[in-house]
Design a protein around this motif. Sequence first.
Motif, PDB file in Angstrom:
ATOM      1  N   ALA A   1       1.626   5.269   5.043  1.00 41.75           N
ATOM      2  CA  ALA A   1       0.166   5.150   5.040  1.00 41.75           C
ATOM      3  C   ALA A   1      -0.429   5.870   6.255  1.00 41.75           C
ATOM      4  O   ALA A   1      -1.459   6.543   6.142  1.00 41.75           O
ATOM      5  CB  ALA A   1      -0.249   3.677   5.045  1.00 41.75           C
TER       6      ALA A   1
ATOM      7  N   CYS B   1       0.792  -1.238   0.000  1.00 40.53           N
ATOM      8  CA  CYS B   1       0.000   0.000   0.000  1.00 40.53           C
ATOM      9  C   CYS B   1       0.819   1.280   0.000  1.00 40.53           C
ATOM     10  O   CYS B   1       0.326   2.320  -0.428  1.00 40.53           O
ATOM     11  CB  CYS B   1      -0.958  -0.001   1.182  1.00 40.53           C
ATOM     12  SG  CYS B   1      -0.169   0.010   2.811  1.00 40.53           S
TER      13      CYS B   1
ATOM     14  N   ALA C   1      -0.767   4.661   0.742  1.00 40.75           N
ATOM     15  CA  ALA C   1      -2.219   4.406   0.741  1.00 40.75           C
ATOM     16  C   ALA C   1      -2.980   5.229  -0.293  1.00 40.75           C
ATOM     17  O   ALA C   1      -4.175   5.482  -0.121  1.00 40.75           O
ATOM     18  CB  ALA C   1      -2.813   4.633   2.138  1.00 40.75           C
TER      19      ALA C   1
ATOM     20  N   GLY D   1      -4.839  -2.460   3.992  1.00 38.90           N
ATOM     21  CA  GLY D   1      -3.587  -2.089   3.344  1.00 38.90           C
ATOM     22  C   GLY D   1      -2.432  -2.835   3.975  1.00 38.90           C
ATOM     23  O   GLY D   1      -2.280  -2.830   5.205  1.00 38.90           O
TER      24      GLY D   1
ATOM     25  N   LEU E   1      -4.659  -1.117   8.529  1.00 43.84           N
ATOM     26  CA  LEU E   1      -3.278  -1.330   8.110  1.00 43.84           C
ATOM     27  C   LEU E   1      -2.711  -2.554   8.819  1.00 43.84           C
ATOM     28  O   LEU E   1      -2.891  -2.724  10.023  1.00 43.84           O
ATOM     29  CB  LEU E   1      -2.428  -0.097   8.415  1.00 43.84           C
ATOM     30  CG  LEU E   1      -2.844   1.183   7.678  1.00 43.84           C
ATOM     31  CD1 LEU E   1      -2.004   2.367   8.135  1.00 43.84           C
ATOM     32  CD2 LEU E   1      -2.734   1.008   6.166  1.00 43.84           C
TER      33      LEU E   1
END
Length: 300
Positions: free
Chosen positions: A130, A100, A103, A122, A145
């Motif tokens: 991110a 990711c 993101a 992610g 995450l």
Amino acid sequence: MPKLKERTAQKQPIGLYKLVGGQKNGELSSEIIKRFLAHNVLDSKTRETMLEWEKELEFWEEYSKIYYHLEDTKPYYDLTKSIERFIEPKAGDIWLDAGCGPAKMSQLIWKKSKRKVRKIIGIDVVLKPARETLAKVSESIPLELKYADLGERLPFPDNLFNGIVANLCLPYVIDFEGKRGREAFEAILREMHRVLKPGGHMVWSTPKHNVHFQWNFVHCIPDMLNIKKQISHGVIGLSVGMRILKHALEIQRKGKKGIYTFLPKDELENLLLEIGFTNLDWKKTFTWQIWVNRAEKSIA
């Protein structure tokens, strides 16, 4: 001098993250690997792999410091729009943002779904970019995450995700639990297929075979010379452009040497079909140096 811990070779190949970062479910960095190597006795093959990953992470850590300048160019904008056209996130969906980074693809999924997907997960071995993105955005995104390495079996059950986005990451994995080159790349694609729901689709991107990133530099010159962007970024455009080109040419070199896997389109198609993907759709973008592909997982 600290006492070295002995670690013998595994009977089954083990991924880098499980060996190092996964012990604490934390981020990886070249410095963490360096400390790990200094405090553990490893078999020669594992040590060699670890040293390769240390150099690899050093490269991407350095590139990440300037990569956002590339994202603010027309070629990258074209790449993002191509991905946006291919993804079809719907209300209630669960999506994976593989590799990711900052993101940006997660934001794209959220926007394209009209803010109706149920969850986006992610994954990356470094989640700081991110988190920084989430801290800047004004709205709440249902983004979870999770630390995970694309070079290992993913920590998800079969058939979990309605969709997957993997932007410029899958072909860059140099090792999948002991597999290298095309074999590693195939293993990664099979993992994507495994965690994707039947009827779901994956949108991912890869540099074309025999990529020439010099063209990107040429096409990015107007953005580099844009005074407003230079002031906004606080840089001299051509200077940072040369640094980006240096990294891009190194990626290009690794692709030609087979360290990264940039296959011709017909080989990619055959591989995807062999794995079980169907209804393949392609778009060449990023000054014709990158393929974006949409592939579905058959319901049958």
